[in-house]
Design an enzyme around this catalytic site. Structure first.
Site, PDB file in Angstrom:
ATOM      1  N   ALA A  74       0.834  -1.201   0.000  1.00 38.67           N
ATOM      2  CA  ALA A  74       0.000   0.000   0.000  1.00 38.67           C
ATOM      3  C   ALA A  74       0.870   1.252   0.000  1.00 38.67           C
ATOM      4  O   ALA A  74       2.016   1.232   0.457  1.00 38.67           O
ATOM      5  CB  ALA A  74      -0.917   0.005   1.222  1.00 38.67           C
ATOM      6  N   GLY A 124       1.306  -5.739   1.065  1.00 38.12           N
ATOM      7  CA  GLY A 124       0.296  -6.224   0.134  1.00 38.12           C
ATOM      8  C   GLY A 124       0.876  -6.928  -1.067  1.00 38.12           C
ATOM      9  O   GLY A 124       0.223  -7.785  -1.669  1.00 38.12           O
ATOM     10  N   GLU A 147       4.108  -5.121   8.254  1.00 36.17           N
ATOM     11  CA  GLU A 147       3.052  -4.244   8.751  1.00 36.17           C
ATOM     12  C   GLU A 147       3.217  -3.880  10.221  1.00 36.17           C
ATOM     13  O   GLU A 147       2.966  -2.726  10.623  1.00 36.17           O
ATOM     14  CB  GLU A 147       1.683  -4.903   8.520  1.00 36.17           C
ATOM     15  CG  GLU A 147       1.147  -4.766   7.106  1.00 36.17           C
ATOM     16  CD  GLU A 147       1.697  -5.796   6.138  1.00 36.17           C
ATOM     17  OE1 GLU A 147       1.181  -5.864   5.013  1.00 36.17           O
ATOM     18  OE2 GLU A 147       2.643  -6.532   6.507  1.00 36.17           O
TER      19      GLU A 147
END
Length: 282
Positions: A74, A124, A147
């Site tokens: 992202a 992602g 993340e």
């Protein structure tokens, strides 16, 4: 491109190609940003993949990236702007995004997906690869789910897929430490990469795998892929009970390709497949 194919228009952030009959290639095309996903890219991918699902002459899709990265995940700068505006990601947002990250990471397609990972895949980008049926990786590629290092969570399908493929402890190693792993480790330890090759061989190898798939009956391939997906949800007996009644299996049983495959075997020749679902009217 075949004159019979009319894909939807997309922005320059996605390249749409047809490298051979029955094969769609989608290239993420923001090389300066390591192909981090923008809302425009997501919309482009959603539209093209929805069209691909319904186009009978396309049997396989290959995903790859422009430049030195496959996909950096992202766009965190855009995500930060949304947070500062008081527009956080919500459970409703994630659940309404039914196909997951890049409209790929939770998409349950009946058609095979191949990831041609030409460079680094993070966040992602790794979630995207985890939802592909076959993964070809450059030997200098890295995969990571970092993340937790940014205060976010890999919630677009990466956690359950990695846990099923690699097992609890190895999945925890990637997800809780947030450290990247090499392409060789992704293949030999974690088990979600099929082939590791030199950088120049990534796309040719992915195309070779696509060629091997399209040499098979598309009806059989699509029913088989749906069977694999059903096995994630059911025990053995229930998988069989559901699998025999899905449209892809019914189409295979009563279509022309099963007849052609058996006839070609008896006649000692290569079969000539029709698009899936083809049924000659008597």
């Amino acid at each position: 491109m075949s004159p019979t194919l009319n894909p939807p228009a997309v922005s320059s952030e996605i390249l749409v190609n047809f490298p051979k009959d029955h094969v769609l290639q989608l290239t993420l095309n923001r090389p300066k940003s390591l192909n981090a996903l923008t809302p425009q890219m997501v919309e482009d991918l959603r539209r093209v993949l929805n069209w691909f699902e319904d186009e009978p002459s396309l049997w396989v899709v290959i995903f790859t990236g422009s430049g030195r990265a496959f996909c950096a995940g992202a766009d965190l700068k855009a995500w930060n702007r949304d947070e500062e505006r008081g527009q956080p990601a919500t459970a409703e947002t994630i659940l309404n995004n039914i196909h997951g990250f890049a409209s790929i990471s939770r998409r349950e397609s009946k058609k095979p997906f191949i990831a041609a990972v030409n460079g680094h895949a993070f966040g992602g980008g790794t979630e995207l690869a985890l939802n592909c049926d076959l993964v070809v990786a450059s030997k200098d590629a890295n995969f990571g789910l970092p993340e937790v290092k940014r205060g976010v969570v890999a919630m677009q399908g990466g956690i359950p897929r990695l846990a099923r493929i690699a097992g609890h402890q190895l999945a925890s190693e990637m997800l809780l430490l947030g450290k990247p792993v090499t392409a060789d480790d992704a293949r030999n330890r974690f088990g979600f990469v099929n082939v590791v090759v030199p950088p120049t061989d990534v796309l040719p190898t992915a195309l070779d795998l696509a060629s091997q798939i399209i040499a098979n009956s598309p009806d059989s391939v699509q029913s088989t892929k749906k069977g694999i997906l059903l096995a994630y949800k059911h025990n053995n007996e229930e998988t069989v009970r559901v699998h025999v009644n899905i449209p892809e299996t019914v189409g295979y049983m009563y279509g022309d390709n099963i007849k052609e495959g058996l006839r070609a075997f008896s006649e000692k020749r290569n079969p000539v497949w029709q698009n899936p679902g083809t049924k000659t009217k008597l």
